[in-house]
Scaffold this motif. Structure first.
Motif, PDB file in Angstrom:
ATOM      1  N   SER A  18       0.832  -1.214   0.000  1.00  0.00           N
ATOM      2  CA  SER A  18       0.000   0.000   0.000  1.00  0.00           C
ATOM      3  C   SER A  18       0.854   1.245   0.000  1.00  0.00           C
ATOM      4  O   SER A  18       1.842   1.319   0.731  1.00  0.00           O
ATOM      5  N   LYS A  22       1.389   2.646  -6.748  1.00  0.00           N
ATOM      6  CA  LYS A  22       0.946   1.757  -7.830  1.00  0.00           C
ATOM      7  C   LYS A  22      -0.218   2.345  -8.617  1.00  0.00           C
ATOM      8  O   LYS A  22      -0.211   2.316  -9.843  1.00  0.00           O
ATOM      9  N   ARG A  45     -12.005  -3.459  -1.812  1.00  0.00           N
ATOM     10  CA  ARG A  45     -12.589  -2.348  -1.034  1.00  0.00           C
ATOM     11  C   ARG A  45     -14.113  -2.339  -1.184  1.00  0.00           C
ATOM     12  O   ARG A  45     -14.857  -2.146  -0.212  1.00  0.00           O
ATOM     13  N   ARG A  92     -12.302   4.861  -0.471  1.00  0.00           N
ATOM     14  CA  ARG A  92     -10.905   5.348  -0.393  1.00  0.00           C
ATOM     15  C   ARG A  92     -10.425   5.646   1.017  1.00  0.00           C
ATOM     16  O   ARG A  92      -9.298   6.093   1.210  1.00  0.00           O
ATOM     17  N   GLY A  97      -9.665   0.571   3.431  1.00  0.00           N
ATOM     18  CA  GLY A  97      -8.453  -0.155   3.053  1.00  0.00           C
ATOM     19  C   GLY A  97      -8.167  -1.291   4.021  1.00  0.00           C
ATOM     20  O   GLY A  97      -7.832  -2.413   3.621  1.00  0.00           O
ATOM     21  N   ALA A 100     -10.736  -3.972   3.541  1.00  0.00           N
ATOM     22  CA  ALA A 100     -10.462  -4.689   2.290  1.00  0.00           C
ATOM     23  C   ALA A 100      -9.393  -5.744   2.525  1.00  0.00           C
ATOM     24  O   ALA A 100      -9.478  -6.870   2.027  1.00  0.00           O
ATOM     25  N   ALA A 104      -9.709  -9.629   1.815  1.00  0.00           N
ATOM     26  CA  ALA A 104      -8.787 -10.168   0.802  1.00  0.00           C
ATOM     27  C   ALA A 104      -7.996 -11.362   1.327  1.00  0.00           C
ATOM     28  O   ALA A 104      -7.396 -12.095   0.557  1.00  0.00           O
ATOM     29  N   ARG A 110     -11.206 -14.385  -2.821  1.00  0.00           N
ATOM     30  CA  ARG A 110     -10.227 -14.177  -3.899  1.00  0.00           C
ATOM     31  C   ARG A 110     -10.638 -14.985  -5.130  1.00  0.00           C
ATOM     32  O   ARG A 110     -10.591 -14.512  -6.253  1.00  0.00           O
ATOM     33  N   GLY A 130      -2.244  -4.191  -8.195  1.00  0.00           N
ATOM     34  CA  GLY A 130      -2.724  -4.943  -7.037  1.00  0.00           C
ATOM     35  C   GLY A 130      -1.610  -5.552  -6.222  1.00  0.00           C
ATOM     36  O   GLY A 130      -0.558  -4.945  -6.006  1.00  0.00           O
ATOM     37  N   ARG A 131      -1.859  -6.787  -5.743  1.00  0.00           N
ATOM     38  CA  ARG A 131      -0.866  -7.486  -4.920  1.00  0.00           C
ATOM     39  C   ARG A 131      -0.423  -8.790  -5.586  1.00  0.00           C
ATOM     40  O   ARG A 131       0.677  -9.268  -5.363  1.00  0.00           O
ATOM     41  N   ASP A 132      -1.353  -9.380  -6.376  1.00  0.00           N
ATOM     42  CA  ASP A 132      -1.094 -10.698  -6.959  1.00  0.00           C
ATOM     43  C   ASP A 132      -1.356 -10.706  -8.458  1.00  0.00           C
ATOM     44  O   ASP A 132      -1.688 -11.737  -9.031  1.00  0.00           O
ATOM     45  N   ARG A 181      -1.119  -3.452   7.778  1.00  0.00           N
ATOM     46  CA  ARG A 181      -1.700  -3.939   6.507  1.00  0.00           C
ATOM     47  C   ARG A 181      -0.639  -4.709   5.720  1.00  0.00           C
ATOM     48  O   ARG A 181      -0.921  -5.769   5.159  1.00  0.00           O
ATOM     49  N   ASP A 185      -0.967  -8.542   4.498  1.00  0.00           N
ATOM     50  CA  ASP A 185      -0.900  -8.863   3.055  1.00  0.00           C
ATOM     51  C   ASP A 185       0.273  -9.802   2.736  1.00  0.00           C
ATOM     52  O   ASP A 185       0.175 -10.661   1.869  1.00  0.00           O
TER      53      ASP A 185
END
Ligand code: C5P
Length: 223
Positions: A18, A22, A45, A92, A97, A100, A104, A110, A130-132, A181, A185
């Motif tokens: 985060s 990105k 989110r 937002r 966050g 979310a 997640a 997912r 994203g992350r993945d 976070r 994650d």
């Protein structure tokens, strides 16, 4: 790249923790190329915010999966509309966050949005943030970036953003939230935040957004 149907459509994946920039980088690269954009974090989110609004417990996997399959989500003209309601700003907040990130961490959630995310891959190309994105959702993407920055730099950027919006914030509390976070994650069992093996790692701690965008676009011309 494969020569059949959907796989030839190029994708740039931009993953990372985060606040590494990105979203901004992804949207500038998409604009520069005239490509589509997937903000996958917005989907988590939306599920969290819509779930809470319906009184669903954020650990109730079955209800969250059912909800994610029913929601009518529209991204258009910089706005996010869910079942007809404008959630652009509502998703937002820092709370959204954090919620979310809880949602997640649930594998069934997912799985439920995997196909939805892949459906954003349309000609002439996609930038997915994203992350993945590079590890799970678009493992065959020709360009994968992992955008990192120190937790302190990320907290400070967020602090300045919120201050510019006239919101009262506490830098130390922001740093703690970011670290919490990140830990959730990075340590979750499914799709943990980590660079794809073939990702270019960019540490943006001392870089401007324009420098990062130029680095990503340069990767595209190499591939
Ligand atoms: O990127 P953003 O801050 O909007 O994402 C919110 C949360 O959604 C993240 O902290 C992360 O837990 C989750 N997320 C995820 N996989 C993605 C995108 C976001 O797990 N591809």
């Amino acid at each position: 790249m494969k020569s059949d149907g959907i796989a030839v459509i190029p994708v740039v994946t931009i993953d990372g923790p985060s606040g590494a920039g990105k979203g901004t980088v992804a949207s500038l690269v998409a604009d520069a190329k005239g490509w589509h954009l997937l903000d996958s974090g917005a989907l988590y989110r939306i599920i969290a915010v819509a779930g809470l609004a319906k009184g669903i417990d954020l650990a109730d996997e079955a209800s969250l999966v059912a909800l994610s399959e029913q929601l009518d989500i529209v991204f258009a003209d910089g706005k996010v509309t869910v079942d007809g309601a404008d959630l652009t700003d509502g998703i937002r907040t820092e709370e959204a966050g954090n919620s979310a990130s809880q949602v997640a961490a649930l594998p069934p959630v997912r799985g439920a949005i995997l196909t939805l995310q892949q459906s954003f891959r349309k000609a002439p190309g996609l930038v997915a943030d994203g992350r993945d994105m590079g590890t799970v959702v678009f493992p065959d993407a020709p360009v994968k970036v992992f955008l990192d920055a120190s937790a302190e730099a990320r907290a400070e950027r967020r602090y300045n953003q919120l201050k510019n919006k006239g919101l009262g914030v506490n830098l130390r509390a922001l740093l703690e939230q970011i670290q919490e976070r990140d830990a959730r994650d990075r340590n979750r069992a499914v799709a943990p935040l980590k660079p794809a093996e073939d990702a270019l790692i960019i540490d943006s701690t001392h870089m401007s957004i324009d420098e990062v965008v130029a680095t990503v676009i340069a990767q595209l011309s190499i591939k």
